[in-house]
Design an enzyme around this catalytic site. Structure first.
Site, short mmCIF file in Angstrom:
data_model
loop_
_atom_site.label_atom_id
_atom_site.label_comp_id
_atom_site.label_asym_id
_atom_site.label_seq_id
_atom_site.Cartn_x
_atom_site.Cartn_y
_atom_site.Cartn_z
N HIS A 112 1.20 -1.06 0.15
CA HIS A 112 -0.11 0.14 -0.02
C HIS A 112 0.85 0.99 0.00
O HIS A 112 1.42 1.75 0.78
CB HIS A 112 -0.64 0.02 1.21
CG HIS A 112 -1.86 1.33 1.40
ND1 HIS A 112 -2.81 1.08 1.54
CD2 HIS A 112 -2.28 2.12 0.63
CE1 HIS A 112 -3.80 2.52 2.23
NE2 HIS A 112 -3.02 3.14 1.12
N HIS A 133 1.14 4.86 -2.49
CA HIS A 133 0.84 5.40 -4.02
C HIS A 133 2.14 5.98 -4.41
O HIS A 133 2.38 7.09 -3.10
CB HIS A 133 -0.15 6.68 -3.52
CG HIS A 133 -1.36 5.87 -2.53
ND1 HIS A 133 -2.73 5.90 -3.17
CD2 HIS A 133 -1.70 5.67 -1.67
CE1 HIS A 133 -4.08 5.42 -2.60
NE2 HIS A 133 -3.21 5.07 -0.94
N HIS A 140 -9.23 0.75 -1.00
CA HIS A 140 -9.46 1.63 0.46
C HIS A 140 -11.06 1.60 0.91
O HIS A 140 -11.67 1.32 -0.09
CB HIS A 140 -9.86 2.66 -0.10
CG HIS A 140 -7.25 3.37 0.11
ND1 HIS A 140 -7.14 3.30 -1.32
CD2 HIS A 140 -6.37 3.84 0.58
CE1 HIS A 140 -5.73 3.12 -1.13
NE2 HIS A 140 -5.64 4.07 -0.24
N GLU A 187 -11.34 3.04 5.99
CA GLU A 187 -10.10 4.61 6.97
C GLU A 187 -10.71 5.25 7.58
O GLU A 187 -10.35 5.51 8.95
CB GLU A 187 -8.83 5.03 5.15
CG GLU A 187 -8.36 6.06 5.94
CD GLU A 187 -7.34 6.47 3.94
OE1 GLU A 187 -7.57 6.55 3.83
OE2 GLU A 187 -6.07 7.11 5.16
N ASP A 239 1.57 4.34 2.46
CA ASP A 239 0.78 5.07 2.03
C ASP A 239 1.27 6.19 1.22
O ASP A 239 1.63 5.94 -0.26
CB ASP A 239 -0.49 5.69 2.98
CG ASP A 239 -1.31 5.50 2.74
OD1 ASP A 239 -2.08 5.49 1.14
OD2 ASP A 239 -2.55 6.83 3.45
N ASP A 240 1.64 7.13 1.90
CA ASP A 240 2.02 8.32 0.97
C ASP A 240 3.73 9.05 1.87
O ASP A 240 3.13 9.84 2.72
CB ASP A 240 1.27 9.36 0.78
CG ASP A 240 -0.32 8.92 0.48
OD1 ASP A 240 -0.34 9.21 -0.93
OD2 ASP A 240 -1.21 8.80 1.09
N1 ADE Z 1 -4.37 8.62 -1.97
C1 ADE Z 1 -3.70 8.68 -1.32
N2 ADE Z 1 -3.47 8.11 -0.19
C2 ADE Z 1 -4.62 8.43 -0.05
C3 ADE Z 1 -5.40 7.47 0.92
N3 ADE Z 1 -4.63 7.52 2.36
N4 ADE Z 1 -6.43 7.54 1.18
C4 ADE Z 1 -6.97 7.72 0.03
N5 ADE Z 1 -6.73 7.81 -0.91
C5 ADE Z 1 -5.59 8.32 -0.65
ZN ZN Z 2 -3.01 4.94 0.70
#
Ligand code: ADE
Ligand code: ZN
Length: 334
Positions: A16, A18, A196, A199, A277-278
């Site tokens: 996971h 992006h 997703h 969350e 994630d990011d």
């Molecule tokens: N796009 C990038 N990161 C995300 C996240 N944590 N939740 C939903 N969309 C995303």
């Molecule tokens: Zn994500």
């Protein structure tokens, strides 16, 4: 600082991440200059100061703005290679990377430009560091299902090099059911599916992702715990949850890492693992996520190994590869 040497030494898969969320401010400035694109920040420090999020949407607004400087194939290549370099440093040996085609095609960048840049980086990462990878294309859920269908059509020439489709962006108000038809079409074309869910959105969205989208994994899914029947279902199905601890903290899904439920979920028998994630926006890559939970939740060596094993079990690599890595983890002594 307990277990940091073990965490470093563990082979890990990242399921996971992006790719647009790995865009470090330094590289953003570099590419913005190269492409002569204006960005609304005077310095790297100013960018970092803007990374003060209170929920998912406050992050997404900045994340989409950052992606605007990516124009050429080389930009997508550079972005992905910078991420692979972090993987190599963290002993991430396999990654299943999300990309958001619509973020780019909506700005007039061709699907092919995005895809070929990422693909070339995947090939070079394998040659340079031995890191294997898969690409997963995500539909932006704040856009229409019709738009997602159009993206699926644009992906057709690259279909054999895209392992699956996912669903990301603003969760609340955009349930999985909105994308039931396009996911059915994607599955019919041979794509695996992930989404997703849970969350910021309720457990009902996780049920929908399972029942309507027929996903192989739930991305995040931490709110599933609020529904005991759902948690039981996830355990029975051995359904992986791709949990992202630092993301949950930065986006205020949890108020403090000591309250994160990843350990409870693991102890109940849910197939959870750790992801970033990011990472450029949330303060850390794979190992930083591991360190944060190992310290806050006092995880044991056995639990850390189990999380790493889950990352391979839940991956889309073949069974022999999975077993190779799992055996290495079981035999690892630090
Ligand atoms: N796009 C990038 N990161 C995300 C996240 N944590 N939740 C939903 N969309 C995303
Ligand atoms: Zn994500």
């Amino acid at each position: 600082m307990r277990h940091h040497a073990l965490i470093q030494a563990l082979p890990k898969a990242e399921l996971h991440v992006h790719i647009e969320g790995t865009f470090e401010p330094e590289l953003m400035f570099h590419i913005a200059q190269r492409n002569q694109v204006q960005i609304p920040y005077a310095s790297v420090e100013e960018v970092k100061q803007a990374y003060d999020f209170h929920n998912l949407q406050s992050f997404l607004d900045i994340y989409y703005a950052g992606a605007n400087v990516l124009i050429y194939e080389q930009d997508f290549y550079d972005l992905a290679m910078a991420y692979f370099e972090k993987c190599a440093a963290d002993h991430v040996v396999h990654t299943e990377m999300f990309f958001d085609p619509q973020t780019h095609t909506a700005r007039g960048i061709a699907f092919e430009t995005v895809f070929e840049g990422l693909w070339r980086a995947c090939q070079d990462a394998k040659a340079k560091w031995g890191i294997s990878s898969h690409l997963i294309m995500c539909f932006l859920r704040h856009l229409s299902e019709e738009d997602a269908f159009e993206t699926l059509a644009q992906a057709a020439p690259f279909k054999d090099r895209i392992i699956g489709v996912g669903l990301d962006s603003s969760e609340v108000g955009h349930p999985p059911s909105k994308f039931e038809r396009v996911f059915a079409e994607a599955r019919a074309q041979g794509y695996l599916t992930v989404a997703h869910a849970g969350e910021e959105g309720p457990p009902a969205y996780v049920w929908e992702a399972l029942d309507l989208l027929r996903v192989s994994r739930i991305d995040h899914g931490v709110r599933s715990e609020e529904d005991a029947e759902l948690t039981q279902r996830l355990i029975e199905l051995k359904m992986p949850l791709t949990v992202c601890p630092l993301s949950n903290l930065k986006l205020c899904v949890v108020n403090d890492m000591s309250q994160h439920n990843i350990r409870r979920l693991l102890q109940q028998g849910v197939k959870v693992m750790v992801n970033s994630d990011d990472p450029a926006y949330f303060g850390g890559y794979m190992n930083d996520n591991f360190y944060a939970i190992a310290d806050a939740l006092d995880l044991s060596e056995e639990e850390l190994k189990q999380l790493a094993i889950h990352s391979f079990e839940a991956s889309f690599i073949d069974e022999a590869e999975k077993q190779k890595w799992i055996t290495k983890i079981r035999n690892l002594a630090v």
